[in-house]
Enzyme design. Structure first.
Site, PDB file in Angstrom:
ATOM      1  N   GLY A   1       0.861  -1.184   0.000  1.00  0.00           N
ATOM      2  CA  GLY A   1       0.000   0.000   0.000  1.00  0.00           C
ATOM      3  C   GLY A   1       0.891   1.224   0.000  1.00  0.00           C
ATOM      4  N   CYS A   2       0.574   2.185  -0.826  1.00  0.00           N
ATOM      5  CA  CYS A   2       1.404   3.382  -0.857  1.00  0.00           C
ATOM      6  C   CYS A   2       1.154   4.200   0.395  1.00  0.00           C
ATOM      7  CB  CYS A   2       1.062   4.232  -2.071  1.00  0.00           C
ATOM      8  SG  CYS A   2       1.327   3.359  -3.586  1.00  0.00           S
ATOM      9  N   VAL A   3       2.199   4.888   0.849  1.00  0.00           N
ATOM     10  CA  VAL A   3       2.023   5.691   2.057  1.00  0.00           C
ATOM     11  C   VAL A   3       1.629   7.122   1.736  1.00  0.00           C
ATOM     12  CG1 VAL A   3       3.378   4.479   3.755  1.00  0.00           C
ATOM     13  CG2 VAL A   3       4.509   5.834   2.027  1.00  0.00           C
TER      14      VAL A   3
END
Ligand SMILES: Cc1cc2nc3c(=O)[nH]c(=O)nc-3n(C[C@H](O)[C@H](O)[C@H](O)COP(=O)(O)OP(=O)(O)OC[C@H]3O[C@@H](n4cnc5c(N)ncnc54)[C@H](O)[C@@H]3O)c2cc1C
Lengths: 410, 105
Positions: free
Chosen positions: B103-105
């Site tokens: 998941g991208c931050v």
């Protein structure tokens, strides 16, 4: 004369100009910074405009006020970067600048056109963004007279800059409608492509509980396909329809168009950058800072600040023929405004997710990590003053660039 | 660590059913995982996506995001959701024997 050319004079570019002007000998180096916009926007302030906490005049200042006198500011669009020839072409007067070192700080922008139907008839009527001053101001005008209904906040795609801003928006909306006495007439919905409230498990579960407590519904794993303005619904690729009366969108975020035009970007026009040295992956005299870099940490002003010292040190080392040091650890820290004069602070890096604890002094704080407190709220409000007066000028802050585990617990 | 049997071979998987070691993957395993995920037959287009994901993970050390898949294969997001219903990025990563896309931050 050698040339250090800085592309983009926003948060990161301004900091680099200020720091580098102290380090480089003016008899040997000229520093040039280029930006197409003369106004500096305090973007974190956009969040507060819909809710009348800030007005537009609180978030703008002339860019020139923040550049040191020995740096040349060129007000122009950047036409194209030609890194193989160490040259950048500007739109204004067809000027070309040859450089020895290049810093790319062109940030990220919203691209609502990427989502089918988003900019159709309803755009800025009952469909808004709050990532631009125009969007935030239009939304403020709308909410002033709104009698209630269903407000849907949708994040189109990750990554976005300031990934906590959508949560803050919802927390503030909850507070704002309470204050107006219409909270019982407002339904708040959060349609997000993430499986939960945030990207990292511990923070996601704590923030998810807060959403529940504030009666904000979450529509997780929601990949928006289109906005159907006629039916007032958004539709996802897996055919879930979410009806809205007012849609607040965080559109797709991409790097600057010039990155794309120059063929230097990834699929979202962010520049491939070494995660730890901040050197471009393809050209050794090209360095990248802030939102423009494709590094896997949050796109935030605080991150740009933590990148700064690493970037400066590595460029100076490189000028002396030394190898860059892999010192950037992805450190990010974000104040999350949670409404009712409370706030949360999270602190994390590439490897360690946000954890509870105290910051910046272990055991003392004054800020509490991953926990609501009024002090965190005041930290966020103070941040604007710090931003204009200390951060942009490259001044020292009482935090280390690298994250520390002291004062945290698992 | 749990183990699971795919196409006659015992594999280590994590709590969400992703293969722990991408090296152990082969096409028969892909077919078996796909069946579990509700995809009865892997067509040419399915394989095109799987091959792209395997290659991308070899190059970048991680399973690609949805946008990386669409821009890398030329397959639209809509088609991708038809091929791999619900969460395509996650589903195809699983079938390709890769870790879950970060998941991208
Ligand atoms: C609503 C919102 C809330 C936020 N809240 C927070 C927060 O609470 N805390 C936090 O730390 N961060 C927050 N951020 C993020 C923060 O504002 C950004 O991460 C930060 O400004 C990034 O700095 P930058 O220099 O990389 O990009 P920017 O500051 O955006 O600067 C990029 C510059 O490049 C120029 N440029 C781009 N392309 C060209 C071109 N072709 N020609 C000429 N000039 C060009 C632009 O005009 C711009 O001035 C928030 C952002 C938003 C939108």
């Amino acid at each position: 004369m050698k040339t250090l050319l800085i592309l983009g004079g926003g948060t990161a570019g301004t900091m680099v100009a200020n720091k580098m002007s102290h380090h480089l000998d003016p008899l040997e180096w000229r520093i040039i910074i280029v930006d197409e916009n003369e106004t500096h926007y305090y973007q974190p302030g956009f969040l507060f405009i819909p809710f009348e906490i800030y007005s537009p005049s609180d978030v703008v200042k002339p860019k020139r006020d923040f550049y040191p006198s020995n740096v040349e500011f060129v007000h122009s669009q950047i036409e194209i970067i030609e890194p193989d020839d160490n040259r950048v072409r500007l739109t204004r007067d067809n000027r070309a600048i040859d450089y020895d070192y290049l810093v790319i700080a062109t940030g990220s922008r919203i691209v609502p056109e990427e989502t089918e139907g988003l900019t159709d008839n309803g755009w800025r009527e009952n469909v808004f963004d709050f990532y631009t001053l125009e969007g935030a101001t239009a939304l403020n005008r709308f909410l002033k007279f709104w009698k209630g209904g269903r407000l849907v906040l949708n994040v189109a795609e990750m990554p976005i800059k300031c990934p906590v801003a959508p949560l803050e928006f919802l927390f503030l909306a909850d507070w704002f409608f309470h204050e107006r006495g219409i909270r019982d007439k407002v339904e708040l919905v959060y349609a997000t492509p993430l499986p939960g409230a945030f990207t990292k498990p511990k923070a996601s579960s704590i923030l998810g509980d807060m959403l529940k407590d504030k009666n904000i519904l979450v529509e997780p794993d929601y990949m928006i396909m289109e906005v159907d303005h006629d039916k007032s619904v958004i539709r996802s690729y897996d055919e879930r329809e979410v009806p809205y009366d007012v849609l607040v969108s965080v559109p797709v975020n991409m790097g600057s168009e010039v990155i794309d035009r120059s063929g230097m970007g990834n699929e979202l026009s962010f520049v491939p950058t070494d995660n730890h040295t901040l050197q471009s992956e393809n050209w050794e005299n090209v360095w990248v800072i802030g939102d423009a870099a494709d590094v896997p940490t949050s796109k935030a002003g605080s991150v740009a600040h933590f990148m700064l010292d690493v970037l400066i040190e590595n460029m100076l080392r490189h000028m002396e023929g030394l190898d860059p040091l892999p010192k950037f650890d992805g450190h990010a820290n974000c104040f999350i405004e949670s409404g009712f004069e409370n706030g949360i602070l999270i602190d994390f890096n590439y490897d360690v997710e946000p954890l509870p604890g105290k910051y910046p002094l272990p055991g003392f704080g004054p800020f509490s990590l991953l926990k609501e407190s009024p002090v965190n709220h005041w930290g966020k409000m103070m941040f604007r003053w710090i931003y204009w007066n200390v951060l942009l000028k490259g001044g020292e802050m009482p935090f280390e660039s690298q994250m520390t585990m002291a004062g945290k617990w698992n | 660590m749990t183990t699971k049997e795919f196409a006659g071979a015992t594999m280590e998987v994590n709590e969400e059913g992703f293969l722990v070691d991408p090296q152990m993957w082969n096409k028969d395993i892909a077919v078996a995982i796909a069946k579990e995920e509700g995809i009865d037959e892997l067509t040419e287009d399915h394989w095109k996506v799987i091959e792209f994901c395997r290659q991308s993970a070899t190059d970048n050390g991680a399973a690609p995001t949805l946008r990386q898949i669409t821009s890398g294969t030329g397959i639209t997001t809509k088609e991708l959701f038809k091929l791999y219903p619900k969460g395509p990025a996650k589903k195809v990563a699983k079938i390709s024997g890769l870790g879950k896309p970060e998941g991208c931050v």
